[in-house]
Design a protein around this motif. Sequence first.
Motif, PDB file in Angstrom:
ATOM      1  N   GLY A  33       0.791  -1.214   0.000  1.00  0.00           N
ATOM      2  CA  GLY A  33       0.000   0.000   0.000  1.00  0.00           C
ATOM      3  C   GLY A  33       0.823   1.263   0.000  1.00  0.00           C
ATOM      4  O   GLY A  33       0.312   2.347   0.291  1.00  0.00           O
ATOM      5  N   THR A  34       2.132   1.145  -0.309  1.00  0.00           N
ATOM      6  CA  THR A  34       2.998   2.326  -0.264  1.00  0.00           C
ATOM      7  C   THR A  34       2.925   3.145  -1.542  1.00  0.00           C
ATOM      8  O   THR A  34       3.337   4.293  -1.556  1.00  0.00           O
ATOM      9  N   ARG A  35       2.445   2.563  -2.632  1.00  0.00           N
ATOM     10  CA  ARG A  35       2.372   3.314  -3.884  1.00  0.00           C
ATOM     11  C   ARG A  35       1.167   4.249  -3.852  1.00  0.00           C
ATOM     12  O   ARG A  35       0.046   3.837  -3.580  1.00  0.00           O
ATOM     13  N   LYS A  36       1.412   5.486  -4.179  1.00  0.00           N
ATOM     14  CA  LYS A  36       0.335   6.460  -4.202  1.00  0.00           C
ATOM     15  C   LYS A  36      -0.394   6.395  -5.535  1.00  0.00           C
ATOM     16  O   LYS A  36       0.187   6.112  -6.572  1.00  0.00           O
ATOM     17  N   GLY A  37      -1.691   6.669  -5.501  1.00  0.00           N
ATOM     18  CA  GLY A  37      -2.467   6.651  -6.729  1.00  0.00           C
ATOM     19  C   GLY A  37      -3.661   7.576  -6.613  1.00  0.00           C
ATOM     20  O   GLY A  37      -3.849   8.266  -5.609  1.00  0.00           O
ATOM     21  N   ILE A  38      -4.450   7.576  -7.662  1.00  0.00           N
ATOM     22  CA  ILE A  38      -5.659   8.395  -7.691  1.00  0.00           C
ATOM     23  C   ILE A  38      -6.837   7.469  -7.441  1.00  0.00           C
ATOM     24  O   ILE A  38      -7.134   6.580  -8.252  1.00  0.00           O
ATOM     25  N   GLN A  39      -7.500   7.661  -6.334  1.00  0.00           N
ATOM     26  CA  GLN A  39      -8.547   6.743  -5.914  1.00  0.00           C
ATOM     27  C   GLN A  39      -9.669   6.646  -6.933  1.00  0.00           C
ATOM     28  O   GLN A  39     -10.224   5.574  -7.159  1.00  0.00           O
ATOM     29  N   SER A  40     -10.017   7.759  -7.577  1.00  0.00           N
ATOM     30  CA  SER A  40     -11.121   7.733  -8.533  1.00  0.00           C
ATOM     31  C   SER A  40     -10.809   6.830  -9.727  1.00  0.00           C
ATOM     32  O   SER A  40     -11.713   6.209 -10.300  1.00  0.00           O
ATOM     33  N   ASP A  42      -8.891   4.090  -9.515  1.00  0.00           N
ATOM     34  CA  ASP A  42      -9.057   2.739  -8.984  1.00  0.00           C
ATOM     35  C   ASP A  42     -10.530   2.340  -8.951  1.00  0.00           C
ATOM     36  O   ASP A  42     -10.901   1.221  -9.308  1.00  0.00           O
ATOM     37  N   VAL A  43     -11.375   3.284  -8.515  1.00  0.00           N
ATOM     38  CA  VAL A  43     -12.811   3.001  -8.420  1.00  0.00           C
ATOM     39  C   VAL A  43     -13.413   2.824  -9.809  1.00  0.00           C
ATOM     40  O   VAL A  43     -14.156   1.879 -10.071  1.00  0.00           O
ATOM     41  N   GLY A  44     -13.080   3.731 -10.722  1.00  0.00           N
ATOM     42  CA  GLY A  44     -13.631   3.653 -12.064  1.00  0.00           C
ATOM     43  C   GLY A  44     -13.225   2.405 -12.808  1.00  0.00           C
ATOM     44  O   GLY A  44     -13.993   1.871 -13.628  1.00  0.00           O
ATOM     45  N   TYR A  45     -12.029   1.902 -12.532  1.00  0.00           N
ATOM     46  CA  TYR A  45     -11.558   0.695 -13.220  1.00  0.00           C
ATOM     47  C   TYR A  45     -12.445  -0.508 -12.918  1.00  0.00           C
ATOM     48  O   TYR A  45     -12.541  -1.444 -13.726  1.00  0.00           O
ATOM     49  N   THR A  67     -19.910  -4.038  -9.100  1.00  0.00           N
ATOM     50  CA  THR A  67     -18.858  -3.162  -8.575  1.00  0.00           C
ATOM     51  C   THR A  67     -19.087  -2.724  -7.141  1.00  0.00           C
ATOM     52  O   THR A  67     -18.181  -2.191  -6.499  1.00  0.00           O
ATOM     53  N   GLY A  68     -20.310  -2.922  -6.639  1.00  0.00           N
ATOM     54  CA  GLY A  68     -20.629  -2.471  -5.294  1.00  0.00           C
ATOM     55  C   GLY A  68     -20.832  -0.964  -5.208  1.00  0.00           C
ATOM     56  O   GLY A  68     -20.819  -0.383  -4.114  1.00  0.00           O
ATOM     57  N   MET A  69     -21.019  -0.318  -6.365  1.00  0.00           N
ATOM     58  CA  MET A  69     -21.247   1.127  -6.409  1.00  0.00           C
ATOM     59  C   MET A  69     -22.734   1.400  -6.577  1.00  0.00           C
ATOM     60  O   MET A  69     -23.465   0.580  -7.126  1.00  0.00           O
ATOM     61  N   THR A  70     -23.176   2.552  -6.134  1.00  0.00           N
ATOM     62  CA  THR A  70     -24.576   2.925  -6.337  1.00  0.00           C
ATOM     63  C   THR A  70     -24.811   3.204  -7.819  1.00  0.00           C
ATOM     64  O   THR A  70     -23.867   3.577  -8.544  1.00  0.00           O
ATOM     65  N   PRO A  71     -26.031   3.035  -8.308  1.00  0.00           N
ATOM     66  CA  PRO A  71     -26.319   3.323  -9.710  1.00  0.00           C
ATOM     67  C   PRO A  71     -25.943   4.741 -10.122  1.00  0.00           C
ATOM     68  O   PRO A  71     -25.412   4.955 -11.217  1.00  0.00           O
ATOM     69  N   SER A  72     -26.179   5.724  -9.236  1.00  0.00           N
ATOM     70  CA  SER A  72     -25.864   7.100  -9.594  1.00  0.00           C
ATOM     71  C   SER A  72     -24.351   7.298  -9.722  1.00  0.00           C
ATOM     72  O   SER A  72     -23.871   8.013 -10.609  1.00  0.00           O
ATOM     73  N   LYS A  73     -23.588   6.651  -8.847  1.00  0.00           N
ATOM     74  CA  LYS A  73     -22.135   6.754  -8.916  1.00  0.00           C
ATOM     75  C   LYS A  73     -21.620   6.074 -10.182  1.00  0.00           C
ATOM     76  O   LYS A  73     -20.743   6.598 -10.879  1.00  0.00           O
ATOM     77  N   CYS A  74     -22.185   4.907 -10.485  1.00  0.00           N
ATOM     78  CA  CYS A  74     -21.820   4.199 -11.724  1.00  0.00           C
ATOM     79  C   CYS A  74     -22.086   5.074 -12.940  1.00  0.00           C
ATOM     80  O   CYS A  74     -21.260   5.158 -13.852  1.00  0.00           O
ATOM     81  N   HIS A  75     -23.228   5.726 -12.951  1.00  0.00           N
ATOM     82  CA  HIS A  75     -23.623   6.524 -14.108  1.00  0.00           C
ATOM     83  C   HIS A  75     -22.638   7.664 -14.350  1.00  0.00           C
ATOM     84  O   HIS A  75     -22.320   8.004 -15.495  1.00  0.00           O
ATOM     85  N   GLY A  76     -22.141   8.253 -13.276  1.00  0.00           N
ATOM     86  CA  GLY A  76     -21.170   9.340 -13.426  1.00  0.00           C
ATOM     87  C   GLY A  76     -19.892   8.864 -14.087  1.00  0.00           C
ATOM     88  O   GLY A  76     -19.368   9.513 -15.011  1.00  0.00           O
ATOM     89  N   TYR A  77     -19.382   7.726 -13.647  1.00  0.00           N
ATOM     90  CA  TYR A  77     -18.173   7.164 -14.255  1.00  0.00           C
ATOM     91  C   TYR A  77     -18.437   6.721 -15.687  1.00  0.00           C
ATOM     92  O   TYR A  77     -17.604   6.905 -16.590  1.00  0.00           O
TER      93      TYR A  77
END
Length: 292
Positions: A33-40, A42-45, A67-77
């Motif tokens: 977990g030492t590598r830094k990244g952009i969380q969004s 990771d989530v979008g992938y 994905t375990g995401m809400t439909p509205s969150k999925c729709h944005g991605y």
Amino acid sequence: MTSKTKFSVQPRTSSSAARVALVNAEAAAVESGTRKGIQSVDVGYKLLHALQVSDRPLSLTALSEATGMTPSKCHGYLSSFMRVGLIAQKESGGLYDLGPSALQLGLTALERIDALQEAREAMVLLRERLQETIVLSIWGNHGPTIVYKQEGPRWSPLSVRVGTVLPVLSATGMVLLSGRQREAVDALITKEWEGTPSDSPWKVDSVEEIHTLLERIRIKRVAKGRGNIFPGYSGICSPIYDHEGSVCAALMVMGEVPQFDRSENGSNADILRRAAEDVSRRIGWRGGNNKK
């Protein structure tokens, strides 16, 4: 547009060890977990991955569940991915699938793959883990041909030469044949079987028995050597699959008998199988899409 997996034979370079070290360092960084990244990102992938592993387009509801995401969150991605062409929405039913940009990314990645280099790096790690000689073969102009080797760390009189053509009825030959259609190998194995000496460990009662052995290899993804090529030594061999699910190479571990465990269900076979599968995935194999 088509793409062929490259299996060119190149001279060994000193960069191989460096690349293996880099891969190990990258894996360790991710695991710790030492590598830094952009969380969004990771989530979008997760959406891209869900479509990648699915055998059909998916609805918004199905993507949300996968994905375990809400439909509205999925729709944005999804909206963002659609704008850049990574995801496309079907006109009929409004289902989502991978888009043209994802296809181009995949094809470009396949074109840049050097399958032999991927196999070489895996062979270094495999040798270090099993402490045995590792051999890579492909089907050449004259049959199963050794194209690369990693000598085991222990001294032995075993001499495995690059360029050696192995018998069709060998563990390596059988692994390479296991990826071909029956009609494509019937004449070949019939000729080989008819010319096999009666005292050969590969001598069977009929060609049909050879086909039974090939089917066993397809299921187990490993073939056991019978010690008929290098006296005092034998091995186990596993297939490497390309992005089309065809067997493009055979990876073998060789050791001195009877100490070397060459059973199909032994720990050596398990380690070898996983290594071959890892190389296969690196060059585009998706698993379960093997051609027969």
